[in-house]
Scaffold this active site. Structure first.
Site, PDB file in Angstrom:
ATOM      1  N   ARG A 168     -11.876  -3.514   1.580  1.00 15.61           N
ATOM      2  CA  ARG A 168     -10.730  -3.963   0.800  1.00 15.61           C
ATOM      3  C   ARG A 168     -10.763  -5.480   0.561  1.00 15.61           C
ATOM      4  O   ARG A 168      -9.929  -6.008  -0.166  1.00 15.61           O
ATOM      5  CB  ARG A 168      -9.428  -3.616   1.531  1.00 15.61           C
ATOM      6  CG  ARG A 168      -9.184  -2.130   1.697  1.00 15.61           C
ATOM      7  CD  ARG A 168      -7.707  -1.852   1.895  1.00 15.61           C
ATOM      8  NE  ARG A 168      -7.132  -2.651   2.963  1.00 15.61           N
ATOM      9  CZ  ARG A 168      -6.901  -2.197   4.189  1.00 15.61           C
ATOM     10  NH1 ARG A 168      -7.196  -0.959   4.504  1.00 15.61           N
ATOM     11  NH2 ARG A 168      -6.362  -2.966   5.108  1.00 15.61           N
TER      12      ARG A 168
ATOM     13  N   ARG B 247     -15.923 -12.995  -4.251  1.00 17.40           N
ATOM     14  CA  ARG B 247     -15.934 -13.305  -5.683  1.00 17.40           C
ATOM     15  C   ARG B 247     -16.897 -14.440  -5.964  1.00 17.40           C
ATOM     16  O   ARG B 247     -16.897 -15.452  -5.266  1.00 17.40           O
ATOM     17  CB  ARG B 247     -14.530 -13.701  -6.138  1.00 17.40           C
ATOM     18  CG  ARG B 247     -13.525 -12.568  -5.994  1.00 17.40           C
ATOM     19  CD  ARG B 247     -12.175 -12.946  -6.539  1.00 17.40           C
ATOM     20  NE  ARG B 247     -11.216 -11.870  -6.325  1.00 17.40           N
ATOM     21  CZ  ARG B 247      -9.937 -12.046  -6.078  1.00 17.40           C
ATOM     22  NH1 ARG B 247      -9.439 -13.271  -6.031  1.00 17.40           N
ATOM     23  NH2 ARG B 247      -9.136 -11.011  -5.904  1.00 17.40           N
TER      24      ARG B 247
ATOM     25  N   ARG C  98      -0.486  -0.944  15.545  1.00 19.12           N
ATOM     26  CA  ARG C  98      -0.363  -2.357  15.880  1.00 19.12           C
ATOM     27  C   ARG C  98       1.032  -2.806  15.453  1.00 19.12           C
ATOM     28  O   ARG C  98       1.559  -2.331  14.443  1.00 19.12           O
ATOM     29  CB  ARG C  98      -1.422  -3.192  15.164  1.00 19.12           C
ATOM     30  CG  ARG C  98      -2.841  -2.822  15.513  1.00 19.12           C
ATOM     31  CD  ARG C  98      -3.211  -3.166  16.938  1.00 19.12           C
ATOM     32  NE  ARG C  98      -3.340  -4.613  17.124  1.00 19.12           N
ATOM     33  CZ  ARG C  98      -3.561  -5.183  18.307  1.00 19.12           C
ATOM     34  NH1 ARG C  98      -3.627  -4.443  19.405  1.00 19.12           N
ATOM     35  NH2 ARG C  98      -3.695  -6.494  18.401  1.00 19.12           N
TER      36      ARG C  98
ATOM     37  N   ARG D  75      -1.732 -15.896  11.579  1.00 14.59           N
ATOM     38  CA  ARG D  75      -1.401 -16.669  10.392  1.00 14.59           C
ATOM     39  C   ARG D  75      -0.016 -17.294  10.530  1.00 14.59           C
ATOM     40  O   ARG D  75       0.770 -16.913  11.405  1.00 14.59           O
ATOM     41  CB  ARG D  75      -1.452 -15.809   9.128  1.00 14.59           C
ATOM     42  CG  ARG D  75      -0.443 -14.664   9.075  1.00 14.59           C
ATOM     43  CD  ARG D  75      -0.611 -13.857   7.797  1.00 14.59           C
ATOM     44  NE  ARG D  75       0.427 -12.823   7.657  1.00 14.59           N
ATOM     45  CZ  ARG D  75       0.578 -12.050   6.597  1.00 14.59           C
ATOM     46  NH1 ARG D  75      -0.244 -12.178   5.568  1.00 14.59           N
ATOM     47  NH2 ARG D  75       1.534 -11.155   6.535  1.00 14.59           N
TER      48      ARG D  75
ATOM     49  N   GLU E 221       2.600 -15.416  13.244  1.00 14.96           N
ATOM     50  CA  GLU E 221       2.441 -13.982  13.453  1.00 14.96           C
ATOM     51  C   GLU E 221       1.449 -13.698  14.571  1.00 14.96           C
ATOM     52  O   GLU E 221       0.331 -14.229  14.567  1.00 14.96           O
ATOM     53  CB  GLU E 221       1.960 -13.294  12.172  1.00 14.96           C
ATOM     54  CG  GLU E 221       3.020 -13.206  11.089  1.00 14.96           C
ATOM     55  CD  GLU E 221       2.583 -12.325   9.930  1.00 14.96           C
ATOM     56  OE1 GLU E 221       1.630 -11.524  10.107  1.00 14.96           O
ATOM     57  OE2 GLU E 221       3.187 -12.439   8.846  1.00 14.96           O
TER      58      GLU E 221
ATOM     59  N   TYR F 272      -1.629   3.566   6.030  1.00 12.70           N
ATOM     60  CA  TYR F 272      -1.251   2.242   5.548  1.00 12.70           C
ATOM     61  C   TYR F 272      -1.048   2.330   4.039  1.00 12.70           C
ATOM     62  O   TYR F 272      -1.956   2.719   3.299  1.00 12.70           O
ATOM     63  CB  TYR F 272      -2.324   1.195   5.870  1.00 12.70           C
ATOM     64  CG  TYR F 272      -1.924  -0.171   5.357  1.00 12.70           C
ATOM     65  CD1 TYR F 272      -1.045  -0.956   6.092  1.00 12.70           C
ATOM     66  CD2 TYR F 272      -2.364  -0.636   4.128  1.00 12.70           C
ATOM     67  CE1 TYR F 272      -0.640  -2.190   5.621  1.00 12.70           C
ATOM     68  CE2 TYR F 272      -1.957  -1.863   3.641  1.00 12.70           C
ATOM     69  CZ  TYR F 272      -1.095  -2.643   4.396  1.00 12.70           C
ATOM     70  OH  TYR F 272      -0.681  -3.851   3.918  1.00 12.70           O
TER      71      TYR F 272
ATOM     72  N   ASP G 174       0.532   0.316   0.517  1.00 15.43           N
ATOM     73  CA  ASP G 174       1.177  -0.788  -0.172  1.00 15.43           C
ATOM     74  C   ASP G 174       2.462  -0.276  -0.820  1.00 15.43           C
ATOM     75  O   ASP G 174       2.647   0.932  -1.025  1.00 15.43           O
ATOM     76  CB  ASP G 174       0.250  -1.379  -1.236  1.00 15.43           C
ATOM     77  CG  ASP G 174      -0.864  -2.207  -0.626  1.00 15.43           C
ATOM     78  OD1 ASP G 174      -0.653  -2.801   0.455  1.00 15.43           O
ATOM     79  OD2 ASP G 174      -1.966  -2.266  -1.218  1.00 15.43           O
TER      80      ASP G 174
END
Length: 383
Positions: A173, A177, A249, A279, A300, A348, A350
Site C-alpha cells: 500500500r 514515486r 493494535r 508520529r 501517537e 482495516y 478506509d
C-alpha cells in the site's frame, strides 16, 4: 410493511445504513456505547484554541468513488485537503511517500526519474523474486538503506513485531514515486469536512425515522426485539468473546498544546526506533482554511490492544484469521443480524470503503423486503 431496525454503533456504517432504511419509511434505532456519534472519526472544536480536533486520531477523506463523494458532500461541505506527510529519520526531515525528492535528498543525488529507477534497482535485493514478508518486500523494491530509514523502525513500533513476521501485502500500500509528487494519496477526490466529521454524521442521523441512544450498550440478548440488527461492534464481542479475543493494535495519544506553529505540517512520522512514538499530528493543519494562534498536537504510541482499550488496527495474522473463521461460522448461524464495518468484519477499512459497503448493504436489505430473501450475516466476505 414498516420494519424496526437496530443499528449497534453510531459510526459511519450504522449512520449510512440507518439513513437509507429511514428514508425508505422504516423505523431505525441507533445505539452507541459512547457519548457521541461518528465513532473513531469523531471531531470536536477545542474550546481554548478553536482548533478542530480529531479526537481518536486524524481521518483524511480520499476516494475514487464518485457516489460516495457525492454522498458525504450531501451532508457536509468538503474543502480541499492534500495529505503531505513528512518523516524525521536519522536527524533529517524527508517527505513521504518515498519520491524523487526523498531519494535525491537521502542519497545526496540529483537523479532524473529514469536514473532514480535504475539507482534503486541497483540497491534492491534482486535475489528476492517472490517477497513473502514486509521486510522482503522492502528490500526487494527500495533496498536496505531506505528500508532502515523509513520503514523498519516505524513498522516495529506500529505493529509491535518484526517486519519479518508481517505479510508483504502491508507494504504494497506504500508506493515509491519517481517524480516530485508528495501527495500521500492518489485518489481523485480528497478533502476534509468543513465542520468536522461529527457534524456530518449528526446530519446523516437527523431524520424523523431515526432515534439515537448514546451511552447505551446493546447486546445479543436484545436482538430479538427488532426485525433485524446491523452490528458494527467487534464481531467477537457479539458472542461474548467465547472463542477468545481477536487481536488488534490500539493507540495512545499524548496531547500537548503549543502557542504558534509546532512542526509546519499535519503529520510528522518518526522512523527511528529510539523515538517511542510513531508520529506527531498537528490538528490545525488538517483545516488549512482556518487560522489559529494556538495549536493542539498528539504524540501517537501504538501497542497491543487490551480488553478495555479502543481497537484500531486488526492484526489478521495466521492465528487471528483462524479464530475469525470460527467466529464467522457462528455469525452465519445467527438469524437476524448482519455484521458490518471495520469491527464487524475484522478488516482495516478506509472511510470511503466503509460508506460504499454501507450503501450496498442498505440496498441489499431493501431488496430482500421485495424478494423475501433472508438478509445474510455478511454482505462482504470477511475472510
Amino acid at each position: 410493511m414498516t420494519k424496526h431496525y437496530l443499528m449497534v454503533g453510531a459510526g459511519l456504517s450504522g449512520a449510512v445504513i440507518g439513513r437509507m432504511l429511514a428514508e425508505a419509511g422504516h423505523r431505525v434505532t441507533v445505539a452507541d456505547a459512547r457519548p457521541h456519534v461518528a465513532g473513531n472519526c469523531h471531531t470536536t472544536r477545542d474550546e481554548a484554541t478553536g482548533v478542530m480536533v480529531h479526537v481518536y486520531g486524524p481521518h483524511i477523506f480520499h476516494t475514487d468513488d464518485a457516489e460516495v463523494w457525492d454522498y458525504v458532500n450531501r451532508f457536509e461541505t468538503f474543502l480541499p485537503y492534500k495529505n503531505r506527510v513528512k518523516t524525521t529519520s536519522q536527524g533529517a526531515v524527508y517527505s513521504l511517500p518515498v519520491n524523487l525528492h526523498t531519494i535525491n535528498q537521502f542519497f545526496g543525488q540529483t537523479l532524473r526519474p529514469d536514473e532514480a529507477r535504475a539507482f534503486l534497482e541497483g540497491k534492491a535485493d534482486t535475489s528476492i523474486t517472490d517477497p513473502q514478508t514486509f521486510e522482503e518486500q522492502a528490500l526487494r523494491f527500495v533496498g536496505p538503506e531506505l528500508y532502515e530509514a523509513f520503514f523498519k523502525g516505524y513498522t516495529l513500533k506500529q505493529w509491535g513485531c518484526s517486519p519479518t513476521e508481517l505479510p508483504a501485502s502491508i507494504l504494497k500500500r506504500l508506493p515509491v514515486r519517481f517524480n516530485y509528487d508528495d501527495n500521500y494519496f492518489f485518489h481523485k477526490f480528497q478533502g476534509m469536512p468543513e465542520n468536522g466529521y461529527t457534524a456530518m454524521v449528526e446530519r446523516i442521523l437527523d431524520h424523523p425515522g431515526i432515534s439515537v441512544k448514546l451511552n447505551t450498550t446493546v447486546g445479543r440478548d436484545e436482538a430479538a426485539d427488532y426485525d433485524h440488527v446491523f452490528y458494527s461492534g467487534p464481531i467477537d464481542g457479539w458472542f461474548g468473546y467465547e472463542l477468545g479475543r481477536l487481536g488488534y493494535r490500539t493507540l495512545d495519544f499524548e496531547r500537548f498544546d503549543y502557542q504558534g506553529d509546532y512542526q509546519g505540517c499535519a503529520v510528522m512520522n518518526y522512523g527511528d526506533v529510539g523515538v517511542p512514538y510513531t508520529r506527531i499530528t498537528e490538528h490545525k493543519h488538517f483545516a488549512p482554511w482556518e487560522n489559529h494562534d494556538g495549536s493542539v498536537l498528539y504524540r501517537e504510541f501504538s501497542r497491543e490492544c487490551g480488553s478495555e482499550d479502543i481497537p484500531y488496527y486488526p492484526i489478521r495474522l495466521v492465528a487471528e484469521k483462524a479464530m475469525l473463521a470460527d467466529y464467522v461460522a457462528l455469525a452465519e448461524a445467527e438469524s437476524n443480524v448482519t455484521f458490518v464495518g471495520r469491527l464487524g468484519t475484522y478488516r482495516y477499512l478506509d472511510m470511503d470503503v466503509t460508506i460504499r459497503e454501507a450503501l450496498d448493504c442498505g440496498r441489499r436489505c431493501l431488496a430482500t423486503l421485495d424478494t423475501g430473501d433472508r438478509m445474510p450475516a455478511f454482505t462482504v466476505d470477511p475472510l
